[in-house]
Design an enzyme around this catalytic site. Structure first.
Site, PDB file in Angstrom:
ATOM      1  N   ASN A  26      30.708  55.541  41.968  1.00  0.00           N
ATOM      2  CA  ASN A  26      29.812  54.741  42.803  1.00  0.00           C
ATOM      3  C   ASN A  26      30.521  53.492  43.289  1.00  0.00           C
ATOM      4  OD1 ASN A  26      27.573  56.368  42.109  1.00  0.00           O
ATOM      5  ND2 ASN A  26      27.127  55.105  40.314  1.00  0.00           N
ATOM      6  N   GLY A  38      31.308  57.665  35.475  1.00  0.00           N
ATOM      7  CA  GLY A  38      32.452  58.563  35.306  1.00  0.00           C
ATOM      8  C   GLY A  38      33.746  57.886  35.727  1.00  0.00           C
ATOM      9  N   ALA A  39      33.728  57.269  36.900  1.00  0.00           N
ATOM     10  CA  ALA A  39      34.945  56.628  37.411  1.00  0.00           C
ATOM     11  C   ALA A  39      35.362  55.464  36.505  1.00  0.00           C
ATOM     12  CB  ALA A  39      34.709  56.147  38.833  1.00  0.00           C
ATOM     13  N   ASN A  40      34.402  54.729  35.978  1.00  0.00           N
ATOM     14  CA  ASN A  40      34.749  53.627  35.066  1.00  0.00           C
ATOM     15  C   ASN A  40      35.436  54.172  33.821  1.00  0.00           C
ATOM     16  OD1 ASN A  40      33.448  51.971  36.879  1.00  0.00           O
ATOM     17  ND2 ASN A  40      31.577  51.747  35.649  1.00  0.00           N
ATOM     18  N   GLY A  71      25.456  46.107  21.461  1.00  0.00           N
ATOM     19  CA  GLY A  71      25.672  44.767  22.033  1.00  0.00           C
ATOM     20  C   GLY A  71      26.075  43.780  20.952  1.00  0.00           C
ATOM     21  N   ALA A  75      29.817  48.184  32.728  1.00  0.00           N
ATOM     22  CA  ALA A  75      30.971  49.048  32.390  1.00  0.00           C
ATOM     23  C   ALA A  75      31.471  48.882  30.956  1.00  0.00           C
ATOM     24  CB  ALA A  75      32.140  48.877  33.362  1.00  0.00           C
ATOM     25  N   ALA A  76      30.836  48.012  30.169  1.00  0.00           N
ATOM     26  CA  ALA A  76      31.287  47.842  28.774  1.00  0.00           C
ATOM     27  C   ALA A  76      31.117  49.158  28.010  1.00  0.00           C
ATOM     28  CB  ALA A  76      30.504  46.721  28.104  1.00  0.00           C
ATOM     29  N   ARG A  90      34.415  39.630  31.653  1.00  0.00           N
ATOM     30  CA  ARG A  90      34.877  39.631  33.048  1.00  0.00           C
ATOM     31  C   ARG A  90      33.809  40.230  33.955  1.00  0.00           C
ATOM     32  NH1 ARG A  90      40.689  42.537  32.033  1.00  0.00           N
ATOM     33  NH2 ARG A  90      41.633  40.911  30.798  1.00  0.00           N
ATOM     34  N   GLY A 146      32.099  42.487  36.980  1.00  0.00           N
ATOM     35  CA  GLY A 146      32.231  43.750  37.689  1.00  0.00           C
ATOM     36  C   GLY A 146      32.501  44.924  36.778  1.00  0.00           C
TER      37      GLY A 146
HETATM   38  O1  RIB Z   1      27.836  51.774  33.606  1.00  0.00           O
HETATM   39  C1  RIB Z   1      28.007  50.943  34.717  1.00  0.00           C
HETATM   40  C2  RIB Z   1      27.919  51.741  35.971  1.00  0.00           C
HETATM   41  O2  RIB Z   1      26.619  52.284  36.097  1.00  0.00           O
HETATM   42  C3  RIB Z   1      28.114  50.941  37.248  1.00  0.00           C
HETATM   43  O3  RIB Z   1      29.466  50.838  37.622  1.00  0.00           O
HETATM   44  C4  RIB Z   1      27.237  51.664  38.244  1.00  0.00           C
HETATM   45  O4  RIB Z   1      27.934  52.288  39.252  1.00  0.00           O
HETATM   46  C5  RIB Z   1      26.419  52.659  37.426  1.00  0.00           C
HETATM   47  O5  RIB Z   1      26.927  53.928  37.529  1.00  0.00           O
END
Ligand code: RIB
Length: 314
Positions: A14, A44-46, A225, A253-254, A289, A291
């Site tokens: 995304n 997935g990309a993260n 958390g 994204a954590a 950080r 994003g």
């Molecule tokens: O887990 C975080 C992600 O959830 C974000 O990057 C967003 O795209 C959603 O998929």
């Protein structure tokens, strides 16, 4: 022979539209945001990005639209060392989008518009079966069609691969068969509550672990958390890992970075506890950080920071 284990991430990509505000708006509330940033994201990309930056041999299978957002996501993964040659480009679908609001305490709210992610089919997986055959472990999440996730997990398991499932977001009907395919399930506490139907799950973690086990689940790792990490495993039994003391700026994204770091360490032969301790450090860096992929550290950054990390009381 390969010296590094190969990780396949099957999942979503995304483009995140991130608005910073002093808090996340309540239903019906209008608030003023400070600024908006476009950041590569998608669960997935993260995960692929984190695995790549940590040094794993990583390949991603997912779908993008033929658009500028898709190209930005592709280059972010490529620059993170991920093999992007099997990304699928859709002519008539736009790349997935996530609208994210981040409040001053680092909390967020996310709405995802799946776009091309919704087009990843069972046939796409069959056509790329060699990727599953050629990897050591597969990471899956639930921002792509749930039947595709089940098919991928089933296939990977039948081929003897390690399957790591991040059950996010939890669908209304979570397929029970997934419990049996996953070697490790890694929800956060909200997701664990939704999976088990236990309200106040934070105070009933062992009960929740029992529910997951009774459904065929194997190892369970729950990110909590500030309350750290909870583990219920065959080898280690019930364990807790304290949270790292950090100033949270943005938690986006954590969880994804945690899952990728955990998978990488497991595939490299670490035990679940050691792998989760490492993943705990990685995700703690991420929350300091802003994003999604912009916040994910390299292995060198984690190693440099490791000894300085302080832990909160358990
Ligand atoms: O887990 C975080 C992600 O959830 C974000 O990057 C967003 O795209 C959603 O998929």
């Amino acid at each position: 022979m390969r010296d590094k284990k190969r990780i396949l991430v099957i999942g979503s990509l995304n483009l995140d539209m991130v608005v910073s505000a002093d808090h996340v708006p309540l239903a019906g509330e209008t608030i003023l945001g400070r600024n908006m940033a476009l950041v590569p994201g998608g669960k997935g990309a993260n995960q692929a990005c984190a695995a790549g930056r940590l040094g794993a041999d990583t390949v991603m299978l997912g779908a993008l639209g033929q658009d500028a957002h898709g190209r930005l996501l592709e280059s972010s993964l490529r620059e993170s060392g991920v093999d992007v040659s099997r990304l699928l480009w859709r002519d008539h679908k736009e790349t997935g989008l996530a609208m994210i609001t981040v409040g001053d305490s680092g909390e967020n709210s996310i709405v995802v518009v799946p776009g091309a992610n919704a087009t990843l089919t069972l046939e796409d997986l069959d056509r790329n079966r060699d990727l599953i055959e050629g990897c050591d472990g597969v990471i899956l999440q639930l921002e792509i069609p749930v039947e595709t996730v089940c098919h991928g997990a089933r296939l990977a398991k039948s081929l003897g691969k390690t399957v790591i499932l991040d059950p996010a977001p939890v669908p209304r009907h979570f397929p029970e068969e997934l419990y049996g395919y996953a070697d490790v399930i890694k929800p956060n506490e909200t997701e664990l509550g939704m999976l088990t139907g236990i309200s106040d799950v934070t105070n009933h973690l062992e009960e929740a672990a029992e529910v997951i086990r009774n459904r065929g689940g194997k190892d369970l790792v729950v990110t909590l958390g500030e309350k750290g990490v909870f583990l219920a495993s065959k080898v280690y039994g019930i364990r807790r890992i304290p949270a790292v003391k950090v100033k949270a700026v943005d938690t986006t994204a954590a969880g994804d970075a945690f899952t990728a770091a955990l998978a990488y360490q497991l595939l490299e032969g670490r035990g679940l506890l050691e792998a989760a301790e490492f993943a705990n450090l990685v995700s703690a860096m991420v929350v300091t950080r802003k994003g999604a992929q912009s916040s994910i550290p390299s292995m060198e950054e984690v190693e440099n920071w490791r000894d300085a990390a302080e832990f909160l009381e358990g």
